[in-house]
Design a protein around this motif. Structure first.
Motif, PDB file in Angstrom:
ATOM      1  N   LYS A  32       0.860  -1.181   0.000  1.00 27.54           N
ATOM      2  CA  LYS A  32       0.000   0.000   0.000  1.00 27.54           C
ATOM      3  C   LYS A  32       0.897   1.233   0.000  1.00 27.54           C
ATOM      4  N   VAL A  33       0.597   2.159  -0.910  1.00 30.21           N
ATOM      5  CA  VAL A  33       1.398   3.372  -1.069  1.00 30.21           C
ATOM      6  C   VAL A  33       0.548   4.591  -0.754  1.00 30.21           C
ATOM      7  N   ARG A  34       1.081   5.480   0.055  1.00 36.19           N
ATOM      8  CA  ARG A  34       0.445   6.779   0.278  1.00 36.19           C
ATOM      9  C   ARG A  34       1.001   7.736  -0.782  1.00 36.19           C
ATOM     10  N   ILE A  35       0.144   8.161  -1.690  1.00 34.70           N
ATOM     11  CA  ILE A  35       0.587   8.978  -2.814  1.00 34.70           C
ATOM     12  C   ILE A  35       0.921  10.393  -2.337  1.00 34.70           C
ATOM     13  N   ARG A  36       2.075  10.886  -2.784  1.00 30.27           N
ATOM     14  CA  ARG A  36       2.496  12.247  -2.439  1.00 30.27           C
ATOM     15  C   ARG A  36       2.486  13.178  -3.651  1.00 30.27           C
ATOM     16  N   ALA A  37       2.619  12.619  -4.844  1.00 27.03           N
ATOM     17  CA  ALA A  37       2.543  13.432  -6.068  1.00 27.03           C
ATOM     18  C   ALA A  37       2.116  12.538  -7.214  1.00 27.03           C
ATOM     19  N   GLY A  66       5.208   8.088  -4.028  1.00 20.70           N
ATOM     20  CA  GLY A  66       4.755   8.264  -2.651  1.00 20.70           C
ATOM     21  C   GLY A  66       5.594   7.505  -1.665  1.00 20.70           C
ATOM     22  N   VAL A  67       4.972   7.200  -0.522  1.00 24.41           N
ATOM     23  CA  VAL A  67       5.654   6.548   0.596  1.00 24.41           C
ATOM     24  C   VAL A  67       4.938   5.234   0.891  1.00 24.41           C
ATOM     25  N   VAL A  68       5.699   4.190   1.118  1.00 27.32           N
ATOM     26  CA  VAL A  68       5.116   2.897   1.456  1.00 27.32           C
ATOM     27  C   VAL A  68       4.444   2.985   2.827  1.00 27.32           C
ATOM     28  N   ALA A  69       3.148   2.635   2.870  1.00 30.06           N
ATOM     29  CA  ALA A  69       2.383   2.704   4.116  1.00 30.06           C
ATOM     30  C   ALA A  69       2.244   1.344   4.778  1.00 30.06           C
ATOM     31  N   GLU A  70       2.084   0.289   3.970  1.00 25.02           N
ATOM     32  CA  GLU A  70       1.968  -1.073   4.491  1.00 25.02           C
ATOM     33  C   GLU A  70       2.577  -2.037   3.481  1.00 25.02           C
ATOM     34  N   VAL A  71       3.077  -3.169   3.978  1.00 26.26           N
ATOM     35  CA  VAL A  71       3.590  -4.203   3.080  1.00 26.26           C
ATOM     36  C   VAL A  71       3.028  -5.555   3.501  1.00 26.26           C
ATOM     37  N   VAL A  75       6.651  -9.467   1.156  1.00 27.42           N
ATOM     38  CA  VAL A  75       7.325  -8.379   0.450  1.00 27.42           C
ATOM     39  C   VAL A  75       8.695  -8.104   1.072  1.00 27.42           C
ATOM     40  N   THR A  76       9.718  -8.076   0.208  1.00 24.17           N
ATOM     41  CA  THR A  76      11.087  -7.832   0.698  1.00 24.17           C
ATOM     42  C   THR A  76      11.793  -6.690  -0.023  1.00 24.17           C
ATOM     43  N   ASN A  77      11.234  -6.203  -1.137  1.00 24.96           N
ATOM     44  CA  ASN A  77      11.952  -5.179  -1.911  1.00 24.96           C
ATOM     45  C   ASN A  77      11.800  -3.778  -1.342  1.00 24.96           C
ATOM     46  N   VAL A  78      10.757  -3.558  -0.546  1.00 24.07           N
ATOM     47  CA  VAL A  78      10.554  -2.257   0.094  1.00 24.07           C
ATOM     48  C   VAL A  78      10.045  -2.464   1.514  1.00 24.07           C
ATOM     49  N   ALA A  79      10.162  -1.402   2.311  1.00 26.69           N
ATOM     50  CA  ALA A  79       9.683  -1.428   3.696  1.00 26.69           C
ATOM     51  C   ALA A  79       8.851  -0.183   3.949  1.00 26.69           C
ATOM     52  N   VAL A  80       8.074  -0.219   5.011  1.00 26.08           N
ATOM     53  CA  VAL A  80       7.264   0.937   5.394  1.00 26.08           C
ATOM     54  C   VAL A  80       8.176   2.161   5.546  1.00 26.08           C
ATOM     55  N   GLY A  81       7.751   3.267   4.928  1.00 20.01           N
ATOM     56  CA  GLY A  81       8.520   4.503   4.990  1.00 20.01           C
ATOM     57  C   GLY A  81       9.390   4.756   3.780  1.00 20.01           C
ATOM     58  N   ASP A  82       9.613   3.733   2.951  1.00 21.64           N
ATOM     59  CA  ASP A  82      10.422   3.927   1.750  1.00 21.64           C
ATOM     60  C   ASP A  82       9.712   4.848   0.764  1.00 21.64           C
ATOM     61  N   HIS A  83      10.497   5.660   0.055  1.00 22.35           N
ATOM     62  CA  HIS A  83       9.969   6.470  -1.037  1.00 22.35           C
ATOM     63  C   HIS A  83      10.004   5.624  -2.307  1.00 22.35           C
ATOM     64  N   GLU A 139      -4.206   7.068  -1.443  1.00 24.08           N
ATOM     65  CA  GLU A 139      -3.461   5.828  -1.280  1.00 24.08           C
ATOM     66  C   GLU A 139      -3.999   4.767  -2.233  1.00 24.08           C
ATOM     67  N   MET A 140      -3.166   3.762  -2.514  1.00 26.90           N
ATOM     68  CA  MET A 140      -3.539   2.683  -3.421  1.00 26.90           C
ATOM     69  C   MET A 140      -2.713   1.456  -3.085  1.00 26.90           C
ATOM     70  N   THR A 141      -3.209   0.306  -3.515  1.00 22.82           N
ATOM     71  CA  THR A 141      -2.535  -0.966  -3.266  1.00 22.82           C
ATOM     72  C   THR A 141      -2.159  -1.609  -4.596  1.00 22.82           C
ATOM     73  N   VAL A 142      -0.905  -2.052  -4.697  1.00 19.85           N
ATOM     74  CA  VAL A 142      -0.382  -2.631  -5.938  1.00 19.85           C
ATOM     75  C   VAL A 142       0.484  -3.839  -5.608  1.00 19.85           C
ATOM     76  N   PRO A 143       0.787  -4.691  -6.607  1.00 24.24           N
ATOM     77  CA  PRO A 143       1.755  -5.766  -6.381  1.00 24.24           C
ATOM     78  C   PRO A 143       3.119  -5.173  -6.016  1.00 24.24           C
ATOM     79  N   TRP A 144       3.942  -5.940  -5.313  1.00 19.36           N
ATOM     80  CA  TRP A 144       5.244  -5.405  -4.910  1.00 19.36           C
ATOM     81  C   TRP A 144       6.096  -5.027  -6.119  1.00 19.36           C
TER      82      TRP A 144
END
Length: 362
Positions: A32-37, A66-71, A75-83, A139-144
């Protein structure tokens, strides 16, 4: 509940700007990504008008960061808080297209998205995301595979353009055409993606870059991004004579999404040259060429979907070019707007008097 711009029916002129849209929780392999732009791209307008397919009700937008809100648990390629940059054509890694090294052709997740609504309207109606994403939302949810991690020093409004316009344009020149140093290039269409093609040709070392657009107001802008010459459609033959001795350009890019523009690019290209189709056109807009010309002109007609990019490889390259001062991202942004301005942004897009509008979320 989140804000989201919803298209209820293909052909609607206005989007429903809502604040009661729910986003699906991520599954084990989702993010889940929190969209910033998010950018306002011509493909968004093409989706609203039915040139590109969608499944209403649709949360619009496909170019975002945006910023990763949930994983999810796997999921291993990103973590919460990653841009992250949103990749609207995530590659599965296992289909024949991916295994051939052509991840931009992968349809695995896009096909799934037409049957997998990841939003819910306030009344409980399921809603789909444009191209499987839907970046005109909080916000939106996508595959990793649909997110590419970036460094935190990259502004979100720049990162958003790394999700579509820049890869599509710069990639067409560098990946698809593989423009050679010293070659001569024509670009038919000087909109946001066309300007990115021009930048890609400049970066690749083209000696002459002709921007072709009927709107003369775009000509000085094209020169700012690297065009050495400009022409209207009426002046194309004269420019071809001046720059190529009438032989034609080594590469001609169609960045309009019309069969007439493909024909223009074909006519501008030398024998044995490359015609690269970048614009997203309609399914019923046919391009015709004689069998004789197809063989004896020796021209190569190439499609450039998503600029032939593998975003895992190319986003870091584009960031490096930006840091080196060789890729102008800021100049592509005509307006920075808010979510509430999206319908005005669509109207401005229809008029064609903007390059890229970017929505900034709080």
């Amino acid at each position: 509940m989140a804000r989201a711009a919803v298209l209820h029916a293909v052909g609607d002129d206005e989007l429903d700007l809502r604040d009661d849209v729910g986003t699906a929780d991520p599954g084990p392999d989702q993010v889940k990504v929190r969209i910033r732009a998010t950018g306002v791209c011509h493909s968004d307008l093409s989706t609203m008008t039915g040139v590109l397919p969608t499944m209403p009700p649709t949360v619009m937008g496909h170019e975002g960061a945006g910023v990763v809100a949930e994983v999810g648990a796997h999921v291993t390629n990103v973590a919460v808080g990653d841009h992250v940059v949103v990749n609207w054509t995530p590659d599965c890694g296992t289909c024949p297209d991916c295994l051939r090294g052509e991840p931009y052709l992968c349809m695995t997740f896009i096909a799934q998205a037409f049957g997998d609504p990841r939003f819910t309207l306030g009344d409980g109606t399921p809603a789909f995301g444009m191209a499987g994403v839907g970046t005109w939302a909080d916000e939106m949810t996508v595959p990793w595979q649909g997110v590419i991690k970036i460094d935190e020093d990259v502004p979100f409004e720049y990162a958003a353009l790394l999700g579509c316009g820049i890869p599509t344009g710069v990639g067409a020149a560098i990946n698809t055409a593989q423009v050679r140093p010293g070659s001569k290039v024509a670009v038919v269409g000087a909109g946001g993606v066309g300007l990115s093609v021009i930048q890609g040709a400049r970066i690749a070392g083209a000696s002459a870059i002709l921007a072709v657009d009927p709107n003369e107001a775009k000509h000085p802008i094209a020169k700012r991004f690297g065009a050495t010459h400009t022409a209207t459609l009426d002046g194309l033959e004269e420019a071809k004579g001046l720059l190529t001795g009438g032989l034609g350009f080594d590469y001609a890019f169609e960045v309009v999404g019309k069969s007439a523009a493909i024909a223009t690019a074909w006519g501008a290209t030398r024998r044995g040259g490359d015609v690269i189709v970048v614009g997203a056109g309609a399914a019923d807009d046919d391009f015709a060429q004689s069998a004789f010309a197809l063989l004896f002109d020796g021209k190569n007609l190439k499609a450039s979907l998503y600029g032939g990019c593998d975003l895992k490889r190319d986003v870091p390259r584009f960031v490096d070019l930006w840091r080196a001062g060789r890729l102008d991202i800021d100049g592509l942004i005509s307006r920075r707007i808010r979510f509430e301005d999206l319908n005005d942004a669509v109207r401005a897009l229809r008029k064609g008097d903007v390059i890229r509008q970017v929505v900034l979320f709080d």
